[in-house]
Design a protein around this motif. Structure first.
Motif, mmCIF file in Angstrom:
data_model
loop_
_atom_site.group_PDB
_atom_site.id
_atom_site.type_symbol
_atom_site.label_atom_id
_atom_site.label_comp_id
_atom_site.label_asym_id
_atom_site.label_seq_id
_atom_site.Cartn_x
_atom_site.Cartn_y
_atom_site.Cartn_z
ATOM 1 N N ARG A 33 37.691 28.872 34.382
ATOM 2 C CA ARG A 33 38.011 27.726 33.528
ATOM 3 C C ARG A 33 39.143 28.024 32.554
ATOM 4 N NH1 ARG A 33 32.440 27.553 30.784
ATOM 5 N NH2 ARG A 33 33.397 29.589 30.431
ATOM 6 N N SER A 34 39.537 29.283 32.484
ATOM 7 C CA SER A 34 40.613 29.643 31.559
ATOM 8 C C SER A 34 41.933 29.009 31.991
ATOM 9 C CB SER A 34 40.767 31.161 31.530
ATOM 10 O OG SER A 34 42.023 31.503 30.973
ATOM 11 N N PRO A 35 42.770 28.624 31.019
ATOM 12 C CA PRO A 35 44.094 28.104 31.375
ATOM 13 C C PRO A 35 45.002 29.219 31.916
ATOM 14 C CG PRO A 35 43.846 28.291 28.988
ATOM 15 C CD PRO A 35 42.528 28.642 29.575
ATOM 16 N N ASP A 36 44.643 30.486 31.625
ATOM 17 C CA ASP A 36 45.453 31.592 32.146
ATOM 18 C C ASP A 36 45.209 31.747 33.633
ATOM 19 O OD1 ASP A 36 46.297 32.092 29.584
ATOM 20 O OD2 ASP A 36 44.817 33.662 29.220
ATOM 21 N N PRO A 37 46.289 31.856 34.404
ATOM 22 C CA PRO A 37 46.106 32.066 35.838
ATOM 23 C C PRO A 37 45.277 33.323 36.106
ATOM 24 C CG PRO A 37 48.452 31.949 35.272
ATOM 25 C CD PRO A 37 47.686 31.752 34.020
ATOM 26 N N ILE A 38 44.546 33.292 37.191
ATOM 27 C CA ILE A 38 43.677 34.414 37.548
ATOM 28 C C ILE A 38 44.461 35.710 37.634
ATOM 29 C CG2 ILE A 38 42.201 35.349 39.373
ATOM 30 C CD1 ILE A 38 41.536 32.395 40.089
ATOM 31 N N PHE A 39 45.602 35.666 38.312
ATOM 32 C CA PHE A 39 46.360 36.908 38.495
ATOM 33 C C PHE A 39 46.752 37.493 37.144
ATOM 34 C CE2 PHE A 39 50.159 34.291 38.039
ATOM 35 C CZ PHE A 39 51.100 35.167 37.504
ATOM 36 N N MET A 40 47.027 36.626 36.159
ATOM 37 C CA MET A 40 47.433 37.110 34.849
ATOM 38 C C MET A 40 46.247 37.673 34.079
ATOM 39 S SD MET A 40 50.165 37.768 33.401
ATOM 40 C CE MET A 40 51.615 36.851 33.955
ATOM 41 N N GLN A 41 45.076 37.119 34.292
ATOM 42 C CA GLN A 41 43.877 37.674 33.664
ATOM 43 C C GLN A 41 43.650 39.108 34.137
ATOM 44 O OE1 GLN A 41 40.315 35.132 33.699
ATOM 45 N NE2 GLN A 41 41.584 33.332 34.085
ATOM 46 N N ILE A 42 43.924 39.344 35.403
ATOM 47 C CA ILE A 42 43.752 40.700 35.943
ATOM 48 C C ILE A 42 44.788 41.642 35.335
ATOM 49 C CG2 ILE A 42 43.908 42.084 38.059
ATOM 50 C CD1 ILE A 42 42.792 39.537 39.506
ATOM 51 N N VAL A 43 46.017 41.150 35.217
ATOM 52 C CA VAL A 43 47.074 41.949 34.593
ATOM 53 C C VAL A 43 46.668 42.326 33.170
ATOM 54 C CG1 VAL A 43 49.445 41.848 33.682
ATOM 55 C CG2 VAL A 43 48.960 41.032 36.005
ATOM 56 N N ASP A 44 46.233 41.334 32.396
ATOM 57 C CA ASP A 44 45.873 41.590 31.000
ATOM 58 C C ASP A 44 44.693 42.547 30.890
ATOM 59 O OD1 ASP A 44 47.913 40.026 30.042
ATOM 60 O OD2 ASP A 44 46.707 38.214 29.844
ATOM 61 N N GLN A 45 43.720 42.377 31.749
ATOM 62 C CA GLN A 45 42.551 43.254 31.679
ATOM 63 C C GLN A 45 42.893 44.680 32.088
ATOM 64 O OE1 GLN A 45 38.893 41.605 33.261
ATOM 65 N NE2 GLN A 45 39.523 39.555 32.633
ATOM 66 N N THR A 46 43.860 44.817 32.966
ATOM 67 C CA THR A 46 44.288 46.168 33.335
ATOM 68 C C THR A 46 44.947 46.838 32.133
ATOM 69 O OG1 THR A 46 44.656 45.429 35.602
ATOM 70 C CG2 THR A 46 45.673 47.516 34.964
ATOM 71 N N LYS A 47 45.803 46.094 31.442
ATOM 72 C CA LYS A 47 46.450 46.641 30.239
ATOM 73 C C LYS A 47 45.392 47.023 29.216
ATOM 74 C CE LYS A 47 50.755 44.015 30.629
ATOM 75 N NZ LYS A 47 51.482 42.844 30.112
ATOM 76 N N ARG A 48 44.388 46.151 29.050
ATOM 77 C CA ARG A 48 43.343 46.421 28.071
ATOM 78 C C ARG A 48 42.577 47.685 28.450
ATOM 79 N NH1 ARG A 48 38.364 43.487 26.625
ATOM 80 N NH2 ARG A 48 37.920 44.133 24.479
ATOM 81 N N ALA A 49 42.280 47.828 29.736
ATOM 82 C CA ALA A 49 41.544 49.012 30.195
ATOM 83 C C ALA A 49 42.350 50.281 29.921
ATOM 84 C CB ALA A 49 41.230 48.888 31.682
ATOM 85 N N ILE A 50 43.662 50.177 30.009
ATOM 86 C CA ILE A 50 44.512 51.342 29.708
ATOM 87 C C ILE A 50 44.499 51.614 28.201
ATOM 88 C CG2 ILE A 50 46.879 52.234 29.728
ATOM 89 C CD1 ILE A 50 47.257 50.670 32.391
ATOM 90 N N SER A 51 44.628 50.549 27.405
ATOM 91 C CA SER A 51 44.557 50.716 25.949
ATOM 92 C C SER A 51 43.269 51.423 25.543
ATOM 93 C CB SER A 51 44.580 49.352 25.238
ATOM 94 O OG SER A 51 45.808 48.703 25.407
ATOM 95 N N LYS A 52 42.191 51.040 26.203
ATOM 96 C CA LYS A 52 40.873 51.590 25.880
ATOM 97 C C LYS A 52 40.658 52.981 26.424
ATOM 98 C CE LYS A 52 37.964 47.499 25.580
ATOM 99 N NZ LYS A 52 36.592 47.107 25.887
ATOM 100 N N GLY A 53 41.564 53.422 27.288
ATOM 101 C CA GLY A 53 41.379 54.733 27.878
ATOM 102 C C GLY A 53 40.427 54.728 29.068
#
Lengths: 126, 126, 126, 126
Positions: B7-27
């Motif tokens: 339901r997010s306005p963010d495209p699915i592919f972009m959600q995956i991109v952002d979550q990957t960046k977040r996972a890297i930030s978190k270590g």
DNA sequence: GTGGTCTAGACCACG
DNA sequence: GTGGTCTAGACCACG
């Protein structure tokens, strides 16, 4: 007062919305001020009239202007609607701050950006 | 590890991109780690393979992963590409800080948001 | 202007990328020029729209075009991105020069090839 | 003598083919030399036996080695086959020179690259 | 009419 | 089993 960038990835109607908000932040526009008519602004910016209609509809939904049929469109801040949009903005801000952390942008750099933008808006605090 | 919101306005592919960046930030993800295979992630998230392919291609373009055909996809940070995207992010951050000023969000509130997001990432610094 | 070869080992989207670069080398396309719309090129070349989309996205990533949703796609050279790809190209050139040495292709032959290709591009320097 | 890079976008079998050609250019391998057995090279490089089989099949097709059942595999240059592949290489070289022109790589820079690669191959001319 | 996203499904190369 | 390419087709937003 309004300048649109056709090459921007931001839709034109949203550029108008954002610039209206910025004009208010700066104190260029205050409660009660009359906005240009849709027809006039469409002509000035050389864009489709329906694009301005869309922008004004958005501004009305966001509680920033009200349109009085036959009279025109006026800045009129509806704090309740504005607070709803504020929550929205905070969500988007969170998402980008998360990204900023990934890119190792520091708090200090962000504050500096904020202050510079605020500085440009100085007129309002006079 | 990855969760998408249809339901997010963010495209699915972009959600995956952002979550990957977040996972890297978190270590949670570090240089050299293997990403789930395209097919596996498509199955796990119940989305189409081409959507994952799009996400991985974007991550590769942004200098965050490299993909080796037939072998898999790995975290691999390319600082030059990352710096280009960092500039992009700063532009988007400026735009939203401008909005934040309109909504009278203070520096202190922004810092608090930053620190909370950073706090969530604490695991990496231990 | 664009011609694709279905029997070529090069993917269709990459043929479009290469031909766009060639058109720029030749001066047939210059900064600001509009590319054919995705749908139009798909029709002209009798390939799927997503194949053209892929080509245009690649060109955008390489810093050669920018696409504005709803308005079209334009030649717009981003030197920073281009320089990254230039390094890539140099690596691939080295690999093939290594091969050329195996096949005893001389410097003179290579220069001749270069000049002939450049010659075909002569229109741009007039 | 052979080193493979698992992270390379080039398939492993092709890396072996290219390194064999390079070894010949350098004079490390000459007509009649025996290649390692498939089994041995698979073990040395820690890759699948079928990958080496694929590499040797390719080298045989390109006229660079011949396999004698029960005897082994030997460097044996078949000029006719080699010339066919030379044409192939020239096509690929043309394509990349075309790209080099787009990236404004000069003749001088290309010659310098050629000479450096040739220099590394100096042993052969002694 | 313009580009953007996504699905479903096919076929290919490498290992 | 891994990623890469492509087709056919749907639905959406902007202007």
């Amino acid at each position: 007062m309004f300048v649109i960038d056709l090459r921007s990835p931001d839709p034109i109607f949203m550029q108008i919305v954002d610039q209206t908000k910025r004009a208010i932040s700066k104190g260029y526009l205050v409660e009660g001020d009359r906005m240009p008519s849709i027809r006039q602004m469409a002509k000035d910016l050389a864009v489709n009239q329906s694009t301005i209609t869309r922008a004004y509809r958005e501004l009305e939904n966001e509680g920033i202007i009200t349109t009085v049929a036959g009279r025109g469109t006026f800045i009129s801040l509806d704090q309740e609607k504005i607070n709803i949009k504020k929550e929205d903005m905070k969500e988007r801000l969170k998402a980008i701050l998360q990204e900023a952390i990934f890119y190792k942008l520091t708090k200090e750099e962000i504050i500096k950006m904020y202050e510079e933008l605020e500085g440009k808006n100085e007129t309002k605090s006079q």
